[in-house]
Design an enzyme around this catalytic site. Sequence first.
Site, PDB file in Angstrom:
ATOM      1  N   CYS A  98     -40.213  42.223 -16.020  1.00 27.18           N
ATOM      2  CA  CYS A  98     -41.200  42.353 -17.098  1.00 27.18           C
ATOM      3  C   CYS A  98     -42.004  43.651 -17.013  1.00 27.18           C
ATOM      4  CB  CYS A  98     -42.145  41.164 -17.087  1.00 27.18           C
ATOM      5  SG  CYS A  98     -41.296  39.584 -17.292  1.00 27.18           S
ATOM      6  N   HIS A 369     -42.319  38.162 -26.125  1.00 26.76           N
ATOM      7  CA  HIS A 369     -42.127  38.958 -24.904  1.00 26.76           C
ATOM      8  C   HIS A 369     -40.641  39.213 -24.662  1.00 26.76           C
ATOM      9  CE1 HIS A 369     -42.298  40.381 -20.886  1.00 26.76           C
ATOM     10  NE2 HIS A 369     -42.353  39.223 -20.240  1.00 26.76           N
ATOM     11  N   CYS A 399     -47.374  41.210 -15.046  1.00 29.06           N
ATOM     12  CA  CYS A 399     -46.852  40.585 -13.839  1.00 29.06           C
ATOM     13  C   CYS A 399     -45.333  40.679 -13.860  1.00 29.06           C
ATOM     14  CB  CYS A 399     -47.306  39.134 -13.735  1.00 29.06           C
ATOM     15  SG  CYS A 399     -46.816  38.083 -15.117  1.00 29.06           S
TER      16      CYS A 399
END
Length: 415
Positions: A98, A369, A399
């Site tokens: 991510c 996302h 994160c």
Amino acid sequence: MTTTLFSRRLEDTWLLSGARTPWVDYCGPLGLVSPTDLGIHAARAALERSGIAAASVGSTVAASMAQADFDAYMLPRHIGLYAGVPLQAPAIGVQRICGSGFELLRQAADQIALGYADTVLAVAAESMSRNPICAYTHRSGFRLGAPVEFKDFLWEALDDPTARVSMIQTAENLAVQYGITRAEVDAYAARSFERAVAAQAAGHFDAEIAPVQDTHFELEGYQARGIRLPRKAGVQARDTHVRPSPLDVLSTLRPVYEGGVQTAGNSAALVDGGAAAVVTTGARVRAEGLKPLARLAGAAAAGVPPEIMGIGPAPAIRALLERCGLQLADIDLIEINEAQGAQVLACARELQLDMDRLNVNGGSIAMGHPLAATGLRLTITAAHELRRRGGRWAIVSACVGGGQGMALLIENTGL
């Protein structure tokens, strides 16, 4: 032994331009589009907005987490070539889950600082819809009576076998550690939707979105490729997951784990999309009178325990501030990717953040996302928002599964 902070102050490195596709809901109109083609589309748009020729780009760095097409190995190279980058300019793939979108910008800045190139194309694309149903154990065939081990890659990838936790469970662990309630997480999610709805209505995302429609990508001497949307899909020009989602609705959703705080409504949405940015030197900006979006001022990454991976932005942000000689009070805007609502709230409590400066246009709970592409989206959005507000500094962070965090510092210099 003192651990050295993985961080660097960046000098005279500029985010020249950025563009992205709209974030479109899982299995929606972009659901059958290769991430390579999403990346090509975003890359062409970013280059068009940059004021420079694609032929002057010296390197392509690209990221995509899932093996979402049979040519996935060549994704970085194909994006560069079909975006118009010279045949002689190399390409490389980047992976920090991510945090990949931020890692692209960090590596672009490093390539420039080390003299490999003076202009780098950074691209990330993710098709959550095309995550495969796959097996890793049947290359030699199927034994009689043995389990057939095809599994959903997208679902299985959410588990971390090291700590025997899912990504949602890492947020639940943080909720317990920081005393975060279900009501607080739902209230935060409602705020994310409310802010994203307001930002979309005000046109705040319009400048970064490159609408998607049926498109052909030509490359002289090679096979053409392109994007073909479902019939009657029309032009895709807006983020589709952004919608009114009031607290009284969110509070009725069942938690993922019995007694937990995380639900489908207060966790990041699944979407498909691609984003791209052009990074260059200050010398080129000044020599050619270019108008950059922002200066890339610093980068940092940090490791944390895998079972509380969502706290990763906190030490990354602290390392970034220490390296760049700033305090949180100096920062006008802070973006923490909304992987899960409890995870963002834990970071906010750990850092004692001013919530009025955090995720001011909503975040991934409301918008979605697409893993590798989110960091680029956050950076581009924050750069535009700094300009709108006349602010100077923004931090963008996320994160990272496995127990990491990453953060970048960008500066609006008024150029």
